[in-house]
Motif scaffolding. Structure first.
Motif, PDB file in Angstrom:
ATOM      1  N   ILE A  10       0.957  -1.067  -0.018  1.00 36.05           N
ATOM      2  CA  ILE A  10       0.016  -0.188  -0.175  1.00 36.05           C
ATOM      3  C   ILE A  10       0.882   1.325  -0.082  1.00 36.05           C
ATOM      4  O   ILE A  10       1.348   1.607   1.157  1.00 36.05           O
ATOM      5  CB  ILE A  10      -0.968   0.071   1.207  1.00 36.05           C
ATOM      6  CG1 ILE A  10      -1.901  -1.190   1.368  1.00 36.05           C
ATOM      7  CG2 ILE A  10      -1.869   1.355   1.034  1.00 36.05           C
ATOM      8  CD1 ILE A  10      -2.608  -1.384   2.647  1.00 36.05           C
ATOM      9  N   CYS A  12       1.443   5.119  -0.237  1.00 37.54           N
ATOM     10  CA  CYS A  12       0.686   6.370   0.208  1.00 37.54           C
ATOM     11  C   CYS A  12       1.653   7.475   0.343  1.00 37.54           C
ATOM     12  O   CYS A  12       2.781   7.497   0.910  1.00 37.54           O
ATOM     13  CB  CYS A  12       0.071   5.799   1.690  1.00 37.54           C
ATOM     14  SG  CYS A  12      -1.217   7.158   1.943  1.00 37.54           S
ATOM     15  N   VAL A  14       0.243  10.486   1.785  1.00 34.80           N
ATOM     16  CA  VAL A  14      -0.395  11.457   2.732  1.00 34.80           C
ATOM     17  C   VAL A  14       0.211  11.316   4.261  1.00 34.80           C
ATOM     18  O   VAL A  14       0.021  10.568   5.003  1.00 34.80           O
ATOM     19  CB  VAL A  14      -2.045  10.902   2.893  1.00 34.80           C
ATOM     20  CG1 VAL A  14      -2.655  11.901   3.582  1.00 34.80           C
ATOM     21  CG2 VAL A  14      -2.466  10.648   1.446  1.00 34.80           C
ATOM     22  N   CYS A  17      -1.638  11.731   7.472  1.00 30.97           N
ATOM     23  CA  CYS A  17      -2.216  10.646   8.203  1.00 30.97           C
ATOM     24  C   CYS A  17      -1.510   9.858   9.160  1.00 30.97           C
ATOM     25  O   CYS A  17      -0.440   9.478   9.019  1.00 30.97           O
ATOM     26  CB  CYS A  17      -2.886   9.470   7.212  1.00 30.97           C
ATOM     27  SG  CYS A  17      -3.527   8.197   7.676  1.00 30.97           S
ATOM     28  N   HIS A  19      -1.571   6.932  10.041  1.00 34.63           N
ATOM     29  CA  HIS A  19      -1.291   5.381   9.825  1.00 34.63           C
ATOM     30  C   HIS A  19      -0.171   5.704   8.393  1.00 34.63           C
ATOM     31  O   HIS A  19       0.609   4.507   8.101  1.00 34.63           O
ATOM     32  CB  HIS A  19      -2.390   4.804   9.089  1.00 34.63           C
ATOM     33  CG  HIS A  19      -3.471   4.446   9.778  1.00 34.63           C
ATOM     34  ND1 HIS A  19      -3.450   4.134  11.120  1.00 34.63           N
ATOM     35  CD2 HIS A  19      -4.890   4.877   9.914  1.00 34.63           C
ATOM     36  CE1 HIS A  19      -4.590   4.121  11.893  1.00 34.63           C
ATOM     37  NE2 HIS A  19      -5.204   4.588  10.938  1.00 34.63           N
ATOM     38  N   HIS A  20       0.371   6.615   8.231  1.00 32.88           N
ATOM     39  CA  HIS A  20       1.326   6.751   7.150  1.00 32.88           C
ATOM     40  C   HIS A  20       2.702   6.528   7.744  1.00 32.88           C
ATOM     41  O   HIS A  20       2.872   6.749   8.794  1.00 32.88           O
ATOM     42  CB  HIS A  20       1.702   8.405   6.590  1.00 32.88           C
ATOM     43  CG  HIS A  20       2.580   8.576   5.462  1.00 32.88           C
ATOM     44  ND1 HIS A  20       3.792   8.785   5.964  1.00 32.88           N
ATOM     45  CD2 HIS A  20       2.174   8.121   4.085  1.00 32.88           C
ATOM     46  CE1 HIS A  20       4.417   8.789   4.630  1.00 32.88           C
ATOM     47  NE2 HIS A  20       3.610   8.519   3.440  1.00 32.88           N
ATOM     48  N   CYS A  27       1.702   3.040   3.535  1.00 36.08           N
ATOM     49  CA  CYS A  27       0.732   2.876   4.649  1.00 36.08           C
ATOM     50  C   CYS A  27       1.371   1.774   5.621  1.00 36.08           C
ATOM     51  O   CYS A  27       1.970   0.921   5.255  1.00 36.08           O
ATOM     52  CB  CYS A  27      -0.731   2.478   4.139  1.00 36.08           C
ATOM     53  SG  CYS A  27      -1.678   2.473   5.183  1.00 36.08           S
ATOM     54  N   LEU A  29      -0.901   0.190   7.744  1.00 33.88           N
ATOM     55  CA  LEU A  29      -1.997  -0.869   8.023  1.00 33.88           C
ATOM     56  C   LEU A  29      -1.753  -2.236   7.154  1.00 33.88           C
ATOM     57  O   LEU A  29      -1.414  -1.912   6.038  1.00 33.88           O
ATOM     58  CB  LEU A  29      -3.316  -0.034   7.651  1.00 33.88           C
ATOM     59  CG  LEU A  29      -3.760   1.105   8.476  1.00 33.88           C
ATOM     60  CD1 LEU A  29      -4.971   1.762   8.225  1.00 33.88           C
ATOM     61  CD2 LEU A  29      -3.617   0.742   9.974  1.00 33.88           C
ATOM     62  N   ILE A  32      -6.479  -1.345   3.959  1.00 35.97           N
ATOM     63  CA  ILE A  32      -7.243  -0.043   4.039  1.00 35.97           C
ATOM     64  C   ILE A  32      -8.641  -0.348   3.367  1.00 35.97           C
ATOM     65  O   ILE A  32      -8.857  -1.112   2.626  1.00 35.97           O
ATOM     66  CB  ILE A  32      -6.711   1.045   3.357  1.00 35.97           C
ATOM     67  CG1 ILE A  32      -6.149   0.738   1.822  1.00 35.97           C
ATOM     68  CG2 ILE A  32      -4.973   1.404   4.130  1.00 35.97           C
ATOM     69  CD1 ILE A  32      -5.877   2.004   0.973  1.00 35.97           C
ATOM     70  N   CYS A  49      -9.313   7.570   0.710  1.00 31.16           N
ATOM     71  CA  CYS A  49      -9.126   6.389   1.592  1.00 31.16           C
ATOM     72  C   CYS A  49      -9.977   6.422   2.808  1.00 31.16           C
ATOM     73  O   CYS A  49      -9.796   7.546   3.818  1.00 31.16           O
ATOM     74  CB  CYS A  49      -7.573   6.619   1.787  1.00 31.16           C
ATOM     75  SG  CYS A  49      -7.193   5.469   3.190  1.00 31.16           S
ATOM     76  N   SER A  51      -9.666   4.869   5.509  1.00 32.76           N
ATOM     77  CA  SER A  51      -9.071   4.407   6.629  1.00 32.76           C
ATOM     78  C   SER A  51      -8.156   5.620   7.165  1.00 32.76           C
ATOM     79  O   SER A  51      -7.446   5.711   8.075  1.00 32.76           O
ATOM     80  CB  SER A  51      -8.106   3.375   6.391  1.00 32.76           C
ATOM     81  OG  SER A  51      -8.792   2.149   6.177  1.00 32.76           O
ATOM     82  N   PHE A  52      -8.193   6.722   6.461  1.00 35.34           N
ATOM     83  CA  PHE A  52      -7.564   8.005   6.893  1.00 35.34           C
ATOM     84  C   PHE A  52      -8.006   8.367   8.305  1.00 35.34           C
ATOM     85  O   PHE A  52      -8.845   8.523   8.619  1.00 35.34           O
ATOM     86  CB  PHE A  52      -7.696   9.311   5.939  1.00 35.34           C
ATOM     87  CG  PHE A  52      -7.222  10.565   6.345  1.00 35.34           C
ATOM     88  CD1 PHE A  52      -5.793  10.807   5.998  1.00 35.34           C
ATOM     89  CD2 PHE A  52      -8.031  11.382   6.772  1.00 35.34           C
ATOM     90  CE1 PHE A  52      -5.499  12.099   6.478  1.00 35.34           C
ATOM     91  CE2 PHE A  52      -7.406  12.646   7.393  1.00 35.34           C
ATOM     92  CZ  PHE A  52      -6.198  12.884   7.401  1.00 35.34           C
TER      93      PHE A  52
HETATM   94  S1  SF4 Z   1      -4.799   5.050   6.164  1.00 33.44           S
HETATM   95 FE1  SF4 Z   1      -5.057   5.711   4.055  1.00 33.44          FE
HETATM   96  S2  SF4 Z   1      -4.282   7.865   3.909  1.00 33.44           S
HETATM   97 FE2  SF4 Z   1      -3.473   6.810   5.817  1.00 33.44          FE
HETATM   98  S3  SF4 Z   1      -1.680   6.234   5.300  1.00 33.44           S
HETATM   99 FE3  SF4 Z   1      -2.848   4.440   4.997  1.00 33.44          FE
HETATM  100  S4  SF4 Z   1      -3.499   4.391   2.874  1.00 33.44           S
HETATM  101 FE4  SF4 Z   1      -2.443   6.567   3.447  1.00 33.44          FE
END
Ligand code: SF4
Length: 57
Positions: A10, A12, A14, A17, A19-20, A27, A29, A32, A49, A51-52
């Motif tokens: 995954i 990403c 962002v 976030c 979870h970054h 990501c 996680l 997502i 997303c 899950s942000f």
């Molecule tokens: S939850 Fe979504 S926005 Fe947050 S780090 Fe993971 S992929 Fe990126």
């Protein structure tokens, strides 16, 4: 505060976030959820997303 774990499946960018993965563009996680805010999505900007989570501090 982000996490050091990078899920290489995954990507990403962002950084806001929680979870970054703070060290790399991934990501942290295992999974997502992706959704849309449009009734009839036609381009990638229509997707989100779900899950942000806003990074604290
Ligand atoms: S939850 Fe979504 S926005 Fe947050 S780090 Fe993971 S992929 Fe990126």
């Amino acid at each position: 505060m982000g996490t050091e774990f990078a899920n290489k499946h995954i990507g990403c960018t962002v950084h806001n976030c929680e979870h970054h993965c703070c060290g790399e563009e991934y990501c942290s996680l295992d999974k997502i959820e992706v959704g849309t805010h449009e009734a009839d999505p036609t381009k990638c900007q229509c997707t989100d997303c779900l899950s942000f989570k806003l990074k604290k501090g």
